[in-house]
Scaffold this motif. Sequence first.
Motif, PDB file in Angstrom:
ATOM      1  N   ILE A  68       0.814  -1.210   0.000  1.00  0.00           N
ATOM      2  CA  ILE A  68       0.000   0.000   0.000  1.00  0.00           C
ATOM      3  C   ILE A  68       0.853   1.269   0.000  1.00  0.00           C
ATOM      4  O   ILE A  68       0.446   2.305  -0.536  1.00  0.00           O
ATOM      5  N   MET A  69       2.058   1.217   0.569  1.00  0.00           N
ATOM      6  CA  MET A  69       2.914   2.397   0.559  1.00  0.00           C
ATOM      7  C   MET A  69       3.440   2.699  -0.847  1.00  0.00           C
ATOM      8  O   MET A  69       3.643   3.852  -1.213  1.00  0.00           O
ATOM      9  N   TYR A  70       3.654   1.642  -1.623  1.00  0.00           N
ATOM     10  CA  TYR A  70       4.037   1.861  -3.008  1.00  0.00           C
ATOM     11  C   TYR A  70       2.898   2.530  -3.777  1.00  0.00           C
ATOM     12  O   TYR A  70       3.125   3.365  -4.652  1.00  0.00           O
ATOM     13  N   ALA A  71       1.675   2.143  -3.446  1.00  0.00           N
ATOM     14  CA  ALA A  71       0.514   2.684  -4.154  1.00  0.00           C
ATOM     15  C   ALA A  71       0.269   4.148  -3.819  1.00  0.00           C
ATOM     16  O   ALA A  71      -0.064   4.952  -4.689  1.00  0.00           O
ATOM     17  N   VAL A  72       0.446   4.518  -2.559  1.00  0.00           N
ATOM     18  CA  VAL A  72       0.098   5.874  -2.132  1.00  0.00           C
ATOM     19  C   VAL A  72       1.185   6.884  -2.458  1.00  0.00           C
ATOM     20  O   VAL A  72       0.903   8.084  -2.582  1.00  0.00           O
ATOM     21  N   ASN A  73       2.417   6.429  -2.631  1.00  0.00           N
ATOM     22  CA  ASN A  73       3.515   7.352  -2.912  1.00  0.00           C
ATOM     23  C   ASN A  73       3.304   8.053  -4.251  1.00  0.00           C
ATOM     24  O   ASN A  73       2.982   7.422  -5.262  1.00  0.00           O
ATOM     25  N   ALA A  74       3.473   9.370  -4.264  1.00  0.00           N
ATOM     26  CA  ALA A  74       3.311  10.202  -5.468  1.00  0.00           C
ATOM     27  C   ALA A  74       1.898  10.143  -6.016  1.00  0.00           C
ATOM     28  O   ALA A  74       1.691  10.226  -7.222  1.00  0.00           O
ATOM     29  N   SER A  75       0.914  10.009  -5.127  1.00  0.00           N
ATOM     30  CA  SER A  75      -0.476   9.867  -5.557  1.00  0.00           C
ATOM     31  C   SER A  75      -1.338  11.026  -5.090  1.00  0.00           C
ATOM     32  O   SER A  75      -1.026  11.712  -4.112  1.00  0.00           O
ATOM     33  N   TRP A  76      -2.438  11.215  -5.813  1.00  0.00           N
ATOM     34  CA  TRP A  76      -3.471  12.195  -5.470  1.00  0.00           C
ATOM     35  C   TRP A  76      -4.392  11.559  -4.437  1.00  0.00           C
ATOM     36  O   TRP A  76      -4.898  10.458  -4.636  1.00  0.00           O
ATOM     37  N   VAL A  77      -4.613  12.240  -3.316  1.00  0.00           N
ATOM     38  CA  VAL A  77      -5.430  11.670  -2.236  1.00  0.00           C
ATOM     39  C   VAL A  77      -6.485  12.672  -1.788  1.00  0.00           C
ATOM     40  O   VAL A  77      -6.292  13.887  -1.873  1.00  0.00           O
ATOM     41  N   GLY A  78      -7.603  12.126  -1.336  1.00  0.00           N
ATOM     42  CA  GLY A  78      -8.617  12.936  -0.683  1.00  0.00           C
ATOM     43  C   GLY A  78      -8.314  13.012   0.801  1.00  0.00           C
ATOM     44  O   GLY A  78      -8.042  11.985   1.451  1.00  0.00           O
ATOM     45  N   LEU A  79      -8.302  14.224   1.339  1.00  0.00           N
ATOM     46  CA  LEU A  79      -8.032  14.427   2.765  1.00  0.00           C
ATOM     47  C   LEU A  79      -9.369  14.545   3.476  1.00  0.00           C
ATOM     48  O   LEU A  79     -10.105  15.512   3.288  1.00  0.00           O
ATOM     49  N   CYS A  80      -9.663  13.555   4.293  1.00  0.00           N
ATOM     50  CA  CYS A  80     -11.021  13.373   4.807  1.00  0.00           C
ATOM     51  C   CYS A  80     -11.056  13.352   6.326  1.00  0.00           C
ATOM     52  O   CYS A  80     -10.034  13.323   7.002  1.00  0.00           O
ATOM     53  N   ARG A  81     -12.287  13.345   6.821  1.00  0.00           N
ATOM     54  CA  ARG A  81     -12.513  13.270   8.260  1.00  0.00           C
ATOM     55  C   ARG A  81     -13.508  12.156   8.538  1.00  0.00           C
ATOM     56  O   ARG A  81     -14.649  12.208   8.099  1.00  0.00           O
ATOM     57  N   ILE A  82     -13.056  11.128   9.228  1.00  0.00           N
ATOM     58  CA  ILE A  82     -13.945  10.051   9.639  1.00  0.00           C
ATOM     59  C   ILE A  82     -14.382  10.299  11.073  1.00  0.00           C
ATOM     60  O   ILE A  82     -13.634  10.888  11.865  1.00  0.00           O
TER      61      ILE A  82
END
Length: 321
Positions: A196-210
């Motif tokens: 999962i760290m390979y997937a998230v690196n250099a990626s566009w992410v939504g910053l959310c609140r759970i």
Amino acid sequence: MVYYGQTSCEQDSERYFDVVKYVFSSYKKEAPLVINTMGWVKGEGLLLLTDMIRLLSPSHVVQMDVSDWRAMAPLTPESIRFAPGLYTKGKQQPKCKQMDAGGAEDWKTSEGERDAAAPDYKLLYIHPEFPRAGVAGEARVHSSILRDMAILGYLGQLQPAGLGSVLPLHSLVPYQVPFNAVALGVIHTDVAPTNIMYAVNASWVGLCRIPDTVRSQSDGPVLLTQTPLCDCLGFGIVRGVDMERKLYYVLTPIAPEKLRLVNCMLLGSIAVPNCVFVSQHGIEGEIPYVTSEYNYSILGSGKLKKKHFKRREHTFPCDFT
């Protein structure tokens, strides 16, 4: 706002329907509401649109004719009342009763004719006359370009005011986020925890609140097993992952007072525009996150295709500036 994380809801229409219900539940009815639906109006898309009309109970429906108009009948209240949806059932056709014994037939519907799930609205049918309206295939290409432009415009908020030139993303100072301070989830596919760290690196992410408090008994990453239905406060790029210091490095223009509420990062299939990677000025040698030697037969890999914005007779290469 909810981060759906995909450009089409075809693969997960159930979550899309839940997202619409979640967002619509916050509507206070203090002002008119305009709902721009998708262009997917065939097959399951039409069934989902039927569900949406039942759920949202609009006062007016504006239906625009397209070149292949024969594929879609007018969305009249009567058709919505009886048509099957993807997740809702249409009302059954009413049974008729002969009420006049003298031979004159007075047809009336059976009990339960009025149904709360059958909205009564005014249908406005429009035939657009501007050139190439509704031409199949063009909308998808244009939406991809507009999406990249929207992302580039959003990232433009990271640029310091008053500078005459644009700073590349690698020269901007990111936020340091401890692994155990935010939960991490992947929306669009299954990723093994070891990757999962390979997937998230250099990626566009939504910053959310759970709503749940993120708790971790270790300093390792907090991984979500299911995609939460939660508020999205903005977006960012995970510029790097430090496995030794257990830190994410995140670039985002979200104000610090809002960032304090973020406790979840969601990764979807929305990609950072290619030009952000290949147009990094001031880089000598190989460009970070970009390689020319790779086995593209590996699942999930792909070549970067350069997009061009076309205007009149000139062609402009996609450039972060």
